[in-house]
Design an enzyme around this catalytic site. Sequence first.
Site, PDB file in Angstrom:
ATOM      1  N   SER A 144      27.978 -55.911 -19.101  1.00  0.00           N
ATOM      2  CA  SER A 144      29.334 -56.090 -18.576  1.00  0.00           C
ATOM      3  C   SER A 144      29.689 -57.563 -18.712  1.00  0.00           C
ATOM      4  O   SER A 144      28.788 -58.417 -18.805  1.00  0.00           O
ATOM      5  CB  SER A 144      29.373 -55.690 -17.101  1.00  0.00           C
ATOM      6  OG  SER A 144      30.560 -56.147 -16.480  1.00  0.00           O
ATOM      7  N   TYR A 157      26.257 -55.389  -8.357  1.00  0.00           N
ATOM      8  CA  TYR A 157      26.593 -55.124  -9.766  1.00  0.00           C
ATOM      9  C   TYR A 157      26.383 -56.383 -10.611  1.00  0.00           C
ATOM     10  O   TYR A 157      25.778 -56.331 -11.688  1.00  0.00           O
ATOM     11  CB  TYR A 157      28.042 -54.654  -9.824  1.00  0.00           C
ATOM     12  CG  TYR A 157      28.523 -54.144 -11.165  1.00  0.00           C
ATOM     13  CD1 TYR A 157      28.310 -52.821 -11.546  1.00  0.00           C
ATOM     14  CD2 TYR A 157      29.223 -54.966 -12.035  1.00  0.00           C
ATOM     15  CE1 TYR A 157      28.779 -52.333 -12.754  1.00  0.00           C
ATOM     16  CE2 TYR A 157      29.702 -54.489 -13.253  1.00  0.00           C
ATOM     17  CZ  TYR A 157      29.480 -53.177 -13.607  1.00  0.00           C
ATOM     18  OH  TYR A 157      29.950 -52.696 -14.803  1.00  0.00           O
TER      19      TYR A 157
HETATM   20  P1  NAD Z   1      31.583 -43.705 -15.695  1.00  0.00           P
HETATM   21  O1  NAD Z   1      31.566 -43.621 -14.207  1.00  0.00           O
HETATM   22  O2  NAD Z   1      32.709 -43.096 -16.451  1.00  0.00           O
HETATM   23  O3  NAD Z   1      30.229 -43.130 -16.281  1.00  0.00           O
HETATM   24  C1  NAD Z   1      28.989 -43.444 -15.699  1.00  0.00           C
HETATM   25  C2  NAD Z   1      27.952 -42.466 -16.210  1.00  0.00           C
HETATM   26  O4  NAD Z   1      26.706 -42.764 -15.549  1.00  0.00           O
HETATM   27  C3  NAD Z   1      28.291 -41.011 -15.877  1.00  0.00           C
HETATM   28  O5  NAD Z   1      27.895 -40.179 -16.936  1.00  0.00           O
HETATM   29  C4  NAD Z   1      27.430 -40.740 -14.645  1.00  0.00           C
HETATM   30  O6  NAD Z   1      27.111 -39.377 -14.453  1.00  0.00           O
HETATM   31  C5  NAD Z   1      26.201 -41.554 -15.001  1.00  0.00           C
HETATM   32  N1  NAD Z   1      25.364 -41.813 -13.833  1.00  0.00           N
HETATM   33  C6  NAD Z   1      25.698 -42.392 -12.659  1.00  0.00           C
HETATM   34  N2  NAD Z   1      24.650 -42.381 -11.824  1.00  0.00           N
HETATM   35  C7  NAD Z   1      23.625 -41.773 -12.482  1.00  0.00           C
HETATM   36  C8  NAD Z   1      22.296 -41.460 -12.154  1.00  0.00           C
HETATM   37  N3  NAD Z   1      21.767 -41.736 -10.947  1.00  0.00           N
HETATM   38  N4  NAD Z   1      21.531 -40.834 -13.086  1.00  0.00           N
HETATM   39  C9  NAD Z   1      22.042 -40.508 -14.297  1.00  0.00           C
HETATM   40  N5  NAD Z   1      23.301 -40.800 -14.662  1.00  0.00           N
HETATM   41  C10 NAD Z   1      24.081 -41.417 -13.770  1.00  0.00           C
HETATM   42  O7  NAD Z   1      31.446 -45.270 -16.015  1.00  0.00           O
HETATM   43  P2  NAD Z   1      31.764 -46.137 -17.326  1.00  0.00           P
HETATM   44  O8  NAD Z   1      32.928 -46.996 -17.010  1.00  0.00           O
HETATM   45  O9  NAD Z   1      31.788 -45.298 -18.554  1.00  0.00           O
HETATM   46  O10 NAD Z   1      30.499 -47.090 -17.318  1.00  0.00           O
HETATM   47  C11 NAD Z   1      29.437 -46.951 -18.222  1.00  0.00           C
HETATM   48  C12 NAD Z   1      28.673 -48.276 -18.277  1.00  0.00           C
HETATM   49  O11 NAD Z   1      29.546 -49.308 -18.729  1.00  0.00           O
HETATM   50  C13 NAD Z   1      28.141 -48.727 -16.919  1.00  0.00           C
HETATM   51  O12 NAD Z   1      26.863 -49.307 -17.067  1.00  0.00           O
HETATM   52  C14 NAD Z   1      29.149 -49.776 -16.495  1.00  0.00           C
HETATM   53  O13 NAD Z   1      28.602 -50.723 -15.621  1.00  0.00           O
HETATM   54  C15 NAD Z   1      29.501 -50.390 -17.840  1.00  0.00           C
HETATM   55  N6  NAD Z   1      30.769 -51.094 -17.855  1.00  0.00           N
HETATM   56  C16 NAD Z   1      31.936 -50.449 -17.605  1.00  0.00           C
HETATM   57  C17 NAD Z   1      33.119 -51.168 -17.628  1.00  0.00           C
HETATM   58  C18 NAD Z   1      34.432 -50.538 -17.367  1.00  0.00           C
HETATM   59  O14 NAD Z   1      35.426 -51.263 -17.220  1.00  0.00           O
HETATM   60  N7  NAD Z   1      34.541 -49.229 -17.298  1.00  0.00           N
HETATM   61  C19 NAD Z   1      33.102 -52.536 -17.914  1.00  0.00           C
HETATM   62  C20 NAD Z   1      31.894 -53.156 -18.164  1.00  0.00           C
HETATM   63  C21 NAD Z   1      30.727 -52.416 -18.143  1.00  0.00           C
END
Ligand code: NAD
Length: 262
Positions: A144, A157
Amino acid sequence: MSSLHGKAAIVTGSTSGIGLGIARRFAAEGVDVVINGLGDAAAIEAERAGIEAEFGVRCLYSSANMLSGAEIADMVKLAVDSFGGCDILINNAGIQHVAPIDEFPDEKWEAIVRINLVAAFHSVKAALPAMKARGWGRIINIASAHALVASPYKSAYVAAKHGIAGLTKTVALEVATAGITVNAICPGYVWTPLVEAQIPDTMAARGLTKEQVINDVLLEAQPTKQFVTVDQVAGLALFLCGDDAASMTGAILSIDGGWTAH
Ligand code: NAD
């Protein structure tokens, strides 16, 4: 035909958001994929079967909870037993919680660090032997912008994401001569359920309306004033798995609309 055709990938947290976008993008390149994550069983099965039908690859679902090292090891074993290897590992699963540190629930802090950081230790540890056996591997940690800079009220986080940047660099050094690259992708704000879900807490923590959170908190950090797209993150992950990226390892790569240029 794509140079990745026939390779095997695991994408953690791929029942939603960025992970699902990455899994579908790799499947479109002919990569067999293990998807993973929480959610409604019927919806996950529809997604899994849809990937197989649409892209003509094998797609399996692992219900491994990223809180469990044993379940993570089983997820890697599923890929190796079913596909003959685990060539590409994308550590993407993540959760968020927004609160001032003196009010931060202990169990939320622990879960964030375990899912966003410790799970990658377990998956890398389990997947490396299969990669070493083939003399080729790609590990991508979805970190991130918060791996590089901080924001208030996101202590767990930010700590976990800074941690995964360190893990990325360390593993890259350990496997540098083994044909395996290890990189981190650092997205800015991507419009996914994770971002949408933190809006109410941020509204409460800062006393703002939804529109103010979107424009003045989220996109305030992003000079382009646009959300990064899931497809753009998936495209970068794909590039990192290609031959042109063979010399890129230990890199912490921003895709954040200029956020960390501030
Ligand atoms: P999201 O909530 O859409 O997806 C998260 C995924 O992780 C889901 O499939 C969920 O089921 C899974 N998950 C959560 N807890 C779990 C567990 N205990 N065991 C197995 N799976 C689990 O989120 P996203 O926005 O797609 O985020 C994905 C990654 O990208 C994360 O690591 C997040 O920190 C990172 N990220 C997201 C953003 C953003 O703006 N969306 C920005 C920077 C980084």
